[in-house]
Design an enzyme around this catalytic site. Structure first.
Site, mmCIF file in Angstrom:
data_model
loop_
_atom_site.group_PDB
_atom_site.id
_atom_site.type_symbol
_atom_site.label_atom_id
_atom_site.label_comp_id
_atom_site.label_asym_id
_atom_site.label_seq_id
_atom_site.Cartn_x
_atom_site.Cartn_y
_atom_site.Cartn_z
ATOM 1 C CD GLN A 196 -2.777 -1.414 0.152
ATOM 2 O OE1 GLN A 196 -3.774 -0.702 0.108
ATOM 3 N NE2 GLN A 196 -2.511 -2.336 -0.764
ATOM 4 N NE ARG A 216 0.434 3.707 3.963
ATOM 5 C CZ ARG A 216 0.835 4.577 4.901
ATOM 6 N NH1 ARG A 216 0.491 4.397 6.166
ATOM 7 N NH2 ARG A 216 1.594 5.608 4.577
ATOM 8 C CB ALA A 237 -11.603 0.148 2.375
ATOM 9 C CG HIS A 238 -7.328 0.131 -0.270
ATOM 10 N ND1 HIS A 238 -6.424 -0.826 -0.647
ATOM 11 C CD2 HIS A 238 -8.525 -0.284 -0.761
ATOM 12 C CE1 HIS A 238 -7.042 -1.770 -1.335
ATOM 13 N NE2 HIS A 238 -8.311 -1.461 -1.410
ATOM 14 C CG ASN A 239 -6.781 4.032 -3.034
ATOM 15 O OD1 ASN A 239 -6.416 2.862 -3.000
ATOM 16 N ND2 ASN A 239 -5.945 5.041 -3.198
#
Length: 340
Positions: A196, A216, A237-239
């Site tokens: 990540q 991240r 969650a990511h993004n």
């Protein structure tokens, strides 16, 4: 903390009805207030208590002022004025300015004026902590993090490396910001971890609840814009991108790369699938599952409310029969069309 009714009115921009020299020493409900307290009424359902409250004064809107027996502070929005009043009487203990001797601050860390760092806290290399910020006991701040001015990280908050937080951000205990997003590629029956490589960027005036996790980004950053409020036990969650002024209640779960617009509200237990977009001004009711993007503002809901278990079993059985019922209905419609 104690101030006069006139002083409180000046702070709130309120009109005083009654003796402005009356001393106010606390905030309480209509039913529990004493002679030294200020109270408020925002819901007309409680107007009967206006005749019996012992409060020194009532924060009230013009629509309800005629029901107040004693002194009052008249404002357009009584609930907002109540919120501002509670801040004046906040009794949270404030630690002394400086670094506790049992904290660890690594090389290259820059501390602004008036920073407070509690016992057992760890500040990683080359991180920057803004003026007036409080880092609670047991917090872990990774390397190369930036935390703005007048922030509060309560005990045992964890920031991974390279996280950026704006000014006046409050983070409750147990929150984790910048942990790895859930990214893995299948490889012959095993899982290959996707590193990540992004970070987390959090704006100004953000509230983050206890045990909330913000992952991240995989390649780009996860972003929380200004004025967002997050309750406890939320998973982002990511993004994911959360627009300015949005709010989420407890146990909301948002899958990766979903984009939430400005001024959205997600009630408790809402779930959002990944790679979706919610327009500005979308309001999602509790326990709703969103699996497609929403392009228009408004209120949305899914699922069913509770019912007696016996009734639910019958309904569940009928739900399984809906497909066959629909096919039979189509056949009947064709027969009717043929007869017509």
């Amino acid at each position: 903390m104690e101030l006069s009714l006139s002083e409180l009115a000046s702070h709130l921009g309120a009109e005083v009805r009654g003796d402005g020299s009356t001393r106010i020493g606390g905030v309480a409900t209509l039913s529990s207030a004493g002679a030294n307290d200020v109270t408020f009424i925002a819901d007309p359902a409680y107007r009967k208590q206006l005749g019996t409250t012992l409060a020194a004064a009532v924060i009230v809107s013009p629509a309800l002022i005629n029901d107040v027996v004693g002194a009052a502070l008249v404002v357009d929005d009584a609930y907002l004025a109540f919120a501002k009043t509670t801040q004046l009487f906040d009794n949270r203990p404030c630690p002394p300015v400086g670094v506790h001797p049992r904290a660890f601050v690594d090389e290259g860390v820059v501390l602004g004026d008036g920073v407070m760092i509690g016992p057992g806290a760890v500040i990683g290399r080359n991180s920057r902590i803004g003026a007036g910020t409080e880092i609670g006991a047991g917090c872990v701040i990774g390397s190369d993090c930036i935390i703005g001015d007048d922030c509060l990280l309560n005990a045992n908050v964890t920031l991974y490396y390279g996280i950026s937080i704006g000014d006046r951000v409050r983070v409750q205990s147990g929150a984790v910001i910048g942990s790895d997003g859930f990214g893995f590629a299948p490889n012959k029956g095993k899982w290959e971890r996707i590193a990540q490589l992004g970070s987390v960027r959090i704006g100004n005036n953000v509230e983050i609840g206890a045990n909330t996790c913000i992952d991240r980004g995989a390649l780009e950053d996860t972003v929380i814009e200004d004025d967002v409020i997050l309750d406890n036990l939320i998973q982002i969650a990511h993004n994911v991108y959360v627009g300015q002024g949005s709010a989420m209640a407890g146990c909301v779960g948002i899958a990766g790369s979903t984009r939430i617009g400005k001024g959205c509200t997600l009630a408790g237990g809402v779930g959002l699938a990944g790679h979706l977009t919610l327009a500005d001004g979308v309001h999602v009711m509790g326990m709703t599952l969103i699996t497609n993007s929403i392009d228009e503002p408004g209120a949305y809901a899914s699922g069913t409310s509770h019912m007696p278990a016996k009734q639910w079993r019958r309904s569940a059985a009928r739900f399984k029969q809906l497909d066959s019922i629909a096919k039979r209905l189509q056949k009947l419609e064709k027969i009717q069309e043929g007869k017509a």
